[in-house]
Design an enzyme around this catalytic site. Structure first.
Site, PDB file in Angstrom:
ATOM      1  N   SER A  63       9.239  -5.074  -4.530  1.00 58.19           N
ATOM      2  CA  SER A  63       7.999  -5.365  -3.820  1.00 58.19           C
ATOM      3  C   SER A  63       6.849  -4.574  -4.447  1.00 58.19           C
ATOM      4  CB  SER A  63       8.213  -5.067  -2.330  1.00 58.19           C
ATOM      5  OG  SER A  63       7.202  -5.634  -1.551  1.00 58.19           O
TER       6      SER A  63
ATOM      7  N   ASP B 123      11.180 -16.387  -0.396  1.00 53.98           N
ATOM      8  CA  ASP B 123      10.126 -15.364  -0.314  1.00 53.98           C
ATOM      9  C   ASP B 123       8.758 -16.037  -0.304  1.00 53.98           C
ATOM     10  OD1 ASP B 123       8.355 -13.241  -0.738  1.00 53.98           O
ATOM     11  OD2 ASP B 123       9.655 -12.230  -2.176  1.00 53.98           O
TER      12      ASP B 123
ATOM     13  N   HIS C  96      11.057 -12.315   1.971  1.00 53.99           N
ATOM     14  CA  HIS C  96      10.709 -11.140   1.163  1.00 53.99           C
ATOM     15  C   HIS C  96      11.551  -9.926   1.542  1.00 53.99           C
ATOM     16  CE1 HIS C  96       8.086  -8.871  -1.507  1.00 53.99           C
ATOM     17  NE2 HIS C  96       7.964  -7.949  -0.572  1.00 53.99           N
TER      18      HIS C  96
END
Ligand SMILES: CC(=O)SCCNC(=O)CCNC(=O)[C@H](O)C(C)(C)COP(=O)(O)OP(=O)(O)OC[C@H]1O[C@@H](n2cnc3c(N)ncnc32)[C@H](O)[C@@H]1OP(=O)(O)O
Length: 320
Positions: A134, A274, A303
């Site tokens: 991320s 995601d 995600h």
């Protein structure tokens, strides 16, 4: 390259005599190439001389990768820890506290990378691998581009070369909510509401339907999706200042990585569902980094798959 002004080291393994691996903190003051002076704080778990791995997570991550032996839990449970994929008995794992509001107007991922490089120097890592997910994946890409001669392996989960415009749109609304709260004298309330919106981008519509449409009687989720979001927002606001939220949010939207500058062997991990970092953007990144490979996982958690899909992430990290 950053100029290091001061570096200190403090051993903390003794804080928990039962801990089977050393823990060392590094605090380094440096001048970024932008001219800003910052203090970088990192923590290394693992025996001196073991291979170094820099481990970076999402915006909620910090240097206490394995918790702080007090009230803070690991931010990557099931992945980092003795016997797990990121094992402090086999590696030296370096995690750090993201630079945030102390860098005006906000820290770029290149600033974070410079801070990390100074910490890697302090920890004695000549070369190292990077595992980044991320926001931490964006920093990993920036660090690989900054120091190609030192990065021997790059493992990036759920991060692309630049943000998708829809992701920026949703984050811009979150920032407006926080600014609105600040203007009303309730910045913390703004962070709470912004985090509720953010949570809907981290998870999927299918997960919310499965959890909240007809929850099991008596379960926590029986209180409903609104109670869930309220709980997640309140928890985040209790730990995150409005200024920190705004700085990191702006940093994420400013990410612009040049994949052609990356020389390290690169492996990418994407979650098909995601919606924050769409699969197509990760495919484009994989195509743009010479020799990179991409593994795709399907996850109800979108995600948050990098946190929730422990088996798939463990398999991905087996190649370290
Ligand atoms: C680019 C970037 O970096 S952005 C991405 C950054 N990623 C993140 O910040 C992670 C975002 N995800 C989260 O915060 C998640 O909540 C996680 C990963 C921390 C935990 O996920 P999960 O294990 O699936 O837990 P879940 O989210 O369902 O529940 C978390 C808490 O809410 C509570 N909860 C669940 N349902 C409800 C409900 N209906 N009402 C009230 N509370 C509830 C749970 O009991 C739990 O509480 P606890 O932490 O005190 O035990």
């Amino acid at each position: 390259m950053p100029a290091v002004l001061a570096a200190t080291e403090a051993g903390e393994g003794a804080a928990d005599p039962a801990c089977p691996f050393p823990i060392n903190d590094h605090i380094t003051t440096l001048e970024l190439s932008s001219g800003a002076f910052v203090t970088a704080r990192g923590r290394v778990y693992g025996p001196a001389g073991a291979p170094g791995i820099i481990v970076l997570g999402g915006i909620s991550a910090h240097r206490f990768l394995l918790g702080d032996h007090a009230d803070r839990a690991s931010w990557w449970p099931g992945i980092a820890g003795p016997g797990l994929a990121l094992d402090p008995l086999r590696y030296q794992l370096l995690a750090f506290d993201f630079l945030a509001e102390e860098v005006a107007p906000f820290p770029r991922v290149e600033d974070q990378a410079e801070a990390l490089l100074a910490l890697a120097d302090a920890a004695g890592f000549e070369t190292f691998q990077i595992v980044g997910a991320s926001y931490g994946g964006s920093i990993a890409l920036a660090l690989a581009a900054l120091a190609p001669e030192r990065v021997t392996g790059l493992h990036v989960l759920c991060a692309a070369a630049c943000p998708h415009p829809m992701t920026t749109a949703l984050r811009a609304i979150q920032r407006d909510v926080v600014e609105f709260g600040l203007a009303r004298g309730d910045g913390s309330g703004g962070v709470d509401l912004a985090r509720r919106l953010a949570m809907t981008t981290y998870r999927t519509a299918d997960e919310f339907k499965a959890r909240f449409a007809s929850p099991a009687p008596g379960s926590c989720d029986a209180r409903g999706v609104e109670a869930y979001l309220a709980a997640r927002g309140a928890d985040y606001a209790a730990h995150t200042s409005p200024q920190r939220f705004l700085a990191l949010s702006r940093s994420m939207d400013a990410v612009r990585i040049d994949p052609s500058a990356i020389r390290a062997p690169a492996r990418l991990f994407a979650v098909a569902e995601d919606r924050l970092v769409p699969l197509a953007d990760m495919e484009a990144l994989a195509n743009a980094i010479p020799g990179a490979s991409l593994q795709t996982c399907s996850s109800l958690y979108g995600h948050d798959g990098f946190l929730k899909e422990v088996e798939a992430v463990t398999r991905f990290l087996e190649a370290i």
